[in-house]
Design a protein around this motif. Structure first.
Motif, PDB file in Angstrom:
ATOM      1  N   ASP A  64      68.673  62.623  73.791  1.00 46.34           N
ATOM      2  CA  ASP A  64      67.332  62.881  73.266  1.00 46.34           C
ATOM      3  C   ASP A  64      67.347  62.999  71.752  1.00 46.34           C
ATOM      4  O   ASP A  64      66.368  62.652  71.089  1.00 46.34           O
ATOM      5  CB  ASP A  64      66.767  64.165  73.895  1.00 46.34           C
ATOM      6  CG  ASP A  64      66.520  63.994  75.376  1.00 46.34           C
ATOM      7  OD1 ASP A  64      65.571  63.275  75.731  1.00 46.34           O
ATOM      8  OD2 ASP A  64      67.288  64.560  76.173  1.00 46.34           O
ATOM      9  N   ALA A  88      67.062  58.551  71.669  1.00 49.66           N
ATOM     10  CA  ALA A  88      65.606  58.542  71.541  1.00 49.66           C
ATOM     11  C   ALA A  88      65.186  58.969  70.138  1.00 49.66           C
ATOM     12  O   ALA A  88      64.125  58.562  69.653  1.00 49.66           O
ATOM     13  CB  ALA A  88      64.989  59.479  72.575  1.00 49.66           C
ATOM     14  N   ARG A 140      62.419  56.171  64.652  1.00 51.53           N
ATOM     15  CA  ARG A 140      63.121  57.190  65.449  1.00 51.53           C
ATOM     16  C   ARG A 140      64.034  58.058  64.592  1.00 51.53           C
ATOM     17  O   ARG A 140      64.691  58.957  65.114  1.00 51.53           O
ATOM     18  CB  ARG A 140      63.963  56.535  66.544  1.00 51.53           C
ATOM     19  CG  ARG A 140      63.149  55.870  67.653  1.00 51.53           C
ATOM     20  CD  ARG A 140      64.070  55.275  68.706  1.00 51.53           C
ATOM     21  NE  ARG A 140      64.770  54.098  68.218  1.00 51.53           N
ATOM     22  CZ  ARG A 140      66.024  53.768  68.543  1.00 51.53           C
ATOM     23  NH1 ARG A 140      66.733  54.559  69.323  1.00 51.53           N
ATOM     24  NH2 ARG A 140      66.560  52.666  68.064  1.00 51.53           N
TER      25      ARG A 140
END
Length: 322
Positions: A64, A88, A140
């Protein structure tokens, strides 16, 4: 459960970030050699030397958030190659040292950066790391441009020098403070923000800096925390420089003292940080925490920054102050 990977995580900021991530309920892995210290309770250490081509082989699955602490160009590139497609979100801990100028107060994230011509130099390497990370991760990626980090466990001895020095009592040599500022962020506040920003998907460059305080207020807070009534003896820049006293950090220095041309370094814009839920505890609390840590480590221990008692006495004796 969120999975967070910290590339590092056994030293000061990395360990604090791991602790904040564990406290948030995440599954936290730290990839490191494990020589700088232990991981935070609740985190898991994966021992690896990032110079090895197999450094990342033991890491499986998706992440994550990946938190990169290194400024080593090889480590940054290999980490991105191995993990970017499985992350992510990616947080690169960068630095306000990436900016080309330090003389403009309240400059924000759009200020000019240094050109990374020599990757053996810290500012150049951090700019290079930012460019690699942004190119690979795009929206990101969070580029956390940390300012002066302070608080318990500081390995540089910059901030802790002052409460420790006042706690020893006596006449305390200081620089003249008019027009000087300090912008330190408590290590645990920075770590907590890194965890929150990763969880919220915050991206882009952000100056992760502390509140701006006049240097006089910081010295007063250090004196108040010590409980001692030592006399401050301020000397002007020419006198300090004639006495061989260095700026900012390192041996024979007065920590946090900056030359006039660099006074914007401690006055970076914090607007983006505050807008991204950056929170900072009061200066007095950080000072108390720092002094408690200094007492534990030893007020009279050898330091990486500041003046020794003998050096301080020498400079005072060589000045025109009685």
């Amino acid at each position: 459960m969120r999975r967070i990977l910290i590339l590092g995580g056994t030293a000061w900021l990395g360990r604090a970030t791991a602790a904040a991530a564990v406290a948030s309920g995440a599954d936290v892995v730290c990839l490191a050699r494990g020589e700088a210290g232990s991981v935070a309770p609740g985190a898991r250490l994966v021992r690896a030397d990032r110079r090895s081509p197999h450094a990342y082989d033991a890491l499986d699955g998706e992440w994550d958030d990946v938190v990169e602490l290194s400024w080593d160009p090889g480590f940054v590139a290999s980490g991105l190659d191995a993990l970017a497609d499985r992350a992510a979100h990616w947080t690169l801990v960068s630095s306000v040292s990436v900016y080309a100028r330090s003389d403009v107060p309240f400059a924000d994230e759009n200020a000019e950066l240094v050109e990374p011509d020599d990757l053996s130099q810290y500012p150049d390497a951090k700019v290079h790391a930012e460019r690699l990370t942004s190119a690979r991760l795009g929206e990101r990626a969070l580029l956390a441009r940390a300012g002066l980090i302070v608080g318990p466990g500081d390995p540089t001895d910059r901030f802790g020098y002052w409460p420790a020095r006042f706690a020893r009592g006596g006449r305390v040599l200081t620089p003249e403070t008019n027009g000087r500022f300090v912008q330190g962020i408590d290590v645990d506040d920075l770590a907590a923000w890194i965890e929150r920003a990763g969880r919220r998907g915050v991206s882009g460059p952000i100056n992760a800096v502390g509140e701006e305080y006049p240097m006089a207020a910081v010295l007063a807070a250090a004196k108040d925390a010590s409980g001692e009534d030592g006399e401050m003896v301020p000397l002007d820049d020419p006198t300090l420089e004639a006495g061989g006293v260095q700026h900012w950090m390192g041996p024979r220095s007065l920590p946090l003292w900056l030359p006039s041309a660099a006074r914007g370094f401690s006055r970076r814009s914090d607007a983006a940080f505050v807008a991204s839920e950056g929170r900072r505890r009061p200066l007095s609390e950080t000072m108390r925490r720092t002094l408690d840590d200094e007492r534990t480590r030893g007020l009279d221990r050898p330091r990486l920054a500041g003046l020794t008692p003998a050096e301080e006495a020498e400079v005072l004796a060589g000045s025109t102050r009685p």
